[in-house]
Write an enzyme that holds these catalytic residues in place. Structure first.
Site, PDB file in Angstrom:
ATOM      1  N   GLY A   1       4.344   1.291  -2.247  1.00  0.00           N
ATOM      2  CA  GLY A   1       3.971   1.989  -3.392  1.00  0.00           C
ATOM      3  C   GLY A   1       2.452   2.083  -4.054  1.00  0.00           C
TER       4      GLY A   1
ATOM      5  N   PHE B   1       0.376   1.302  -7.078  1.00  0.00           N
ATOM      6  CA  PHE B   1      -0.589  -0.043  -7.895  1.00  0.00           C
ATOM      7  C   PHE B   1      -0.814   0.534  -8.584  1.00  0.00           C
ATOM      8  CE2 PHE B   1      -4.200   0.649  -4.683  1.00  0.00           C
ATOM      9  CZ  PHE B   1      -4.465   1.280  -6.041  1.00  0.00           C
TER      10      PHE B   1
ATOM     11  N   HIS C   1     -13.565  -0.581  -6.557  1.00  0.00           N
ATOM     12  CA  HIS C   1     -14.335   0.174  -6.623  1.00  0.00           C
ATOM     13  C   HIS C   1     -14.078   1.667  -6.510  1.00  0.00           C
ATOM     14  CE1 HIS C   1     -15.075   0.529  -1.374  1.00  0.00           C
ATOM     15  NE2 HIS C   1     -14.746   0.181  -2.237  1.00  0.00           N
TER      16      HIS C   1
ATOM     17  N   ASP D   1       0.821  -1.133   0.195  1.00  0.00           N
ATOM     18  CA  ASP D   1      -0.210  -0.001  -0.126  1.00  0.00           C
ATOM     19  C   ASP D   1       0.883   1.325  -0.137  1.00  0.00           C
ATOM     20  OD1 ASP D   1      -2.372   2.016  -0.117  1.00  0.00           O
ATOM     21  OD2 ASP D   1      -3.756   0.193   0.862  1.00  0.00           O
TER      22      ASP D   1
END
Length: 210
Positions: free
Chosen positions: A100, A102, A119, A74
């Site tokens: 990091g 994504f 979402h 995360d």
């Protein structure tokens, strides 16, 4: 309105960040055991909890599947210093963290968990996230997307309310199973196999081939 998204805001507001991280962990703990027990992780060896925050889902998965090593991945402000205090010695020995984005890269693995990550984002951003996972996914690996789905009987109300919440706060949306499949295909995956759980979420299993 203020020229700053919610992620950037939390990075510079420690109290708001801590409240958010703790809330996400609490919400995840309500479904973590159901997710971990509903999916067969046989044949997999490494799992990365992408956008996993404090790691509540990863803890449940590692506790239920002792052959797995796991990493929670995360942004730096979302990560814990180490395994949860509730983690067993076995879980702690197979636990790691990595920081990091994504949108850039994720640690190599043969399974990626994305619990209520997609979402938060537009279709375009979701495809970017899935393509990042695909680039680092081991051959024969799997992406497991854990989400509400709008067309799941018996869960219409919470899905609709969450859809509104995602629109207002991060600018994302909830989706039907067919809409998730469109994202997977655009990112280079096959349409997903849907795995039911005893919670209000489902697992969408995406592979590059079958």
């Amino acid at each position: 309105m203020h020229g700053e998204d919610v992620w950037t805001y939390r990075a510079s507001h420690a109290r708001a960040n801590a409240v958010f991280n703790d809330t996400m962990a609490a919400l995840t703990s309500r479904v973590a055991t159901a997710v971990a027990s509903s999916y067969d992780f046989t044949g997999l060896t490494s799992v990365v909890d992408v956008g996993g925050g404090l790691g509540a889902l990863l803890e449940a998965v590692l506790a239920g599947h002792e052959h797995l090593d796991g990493t929670v991945f995360d942004l730096p402000q979302a990560l814990p210093a180490g395994p949860p205090s509730t983690a067993s010695e076995s879980v702690a020995s197979r636990w790691s963290v990595a920081a990091g984005s994504f949108f850039d890269a994720v640690p190599p693995a043969d399974a990626y968990l994305l619990k209520k990550v997609l979402h938060d984002w537009s279709d375009t951003k979701c495809v970017e996230i899935l393509r990042t996972c695909r680039r680092s996914l081991a051959p024969g690996g799997v992406v497991l997307v854990v989400e509400l789905v709008l067309d799941r009987p018996g869960h219409e109300l919470e899905s609709a309310l969450s859809d509104l919440n995602m629109l207002v706060l991060p600018g994302g949306r909830e989706r039907t199973a067919a809409e998730f499949d469109a994202l997977f295909v655009a990112a280079g995956f096959e349409p997903a196999r849907l795995v039911e759980t005893d919670a209000d979420v489902v697992i969408l299993e995406a592979r590059t081939d079958r």
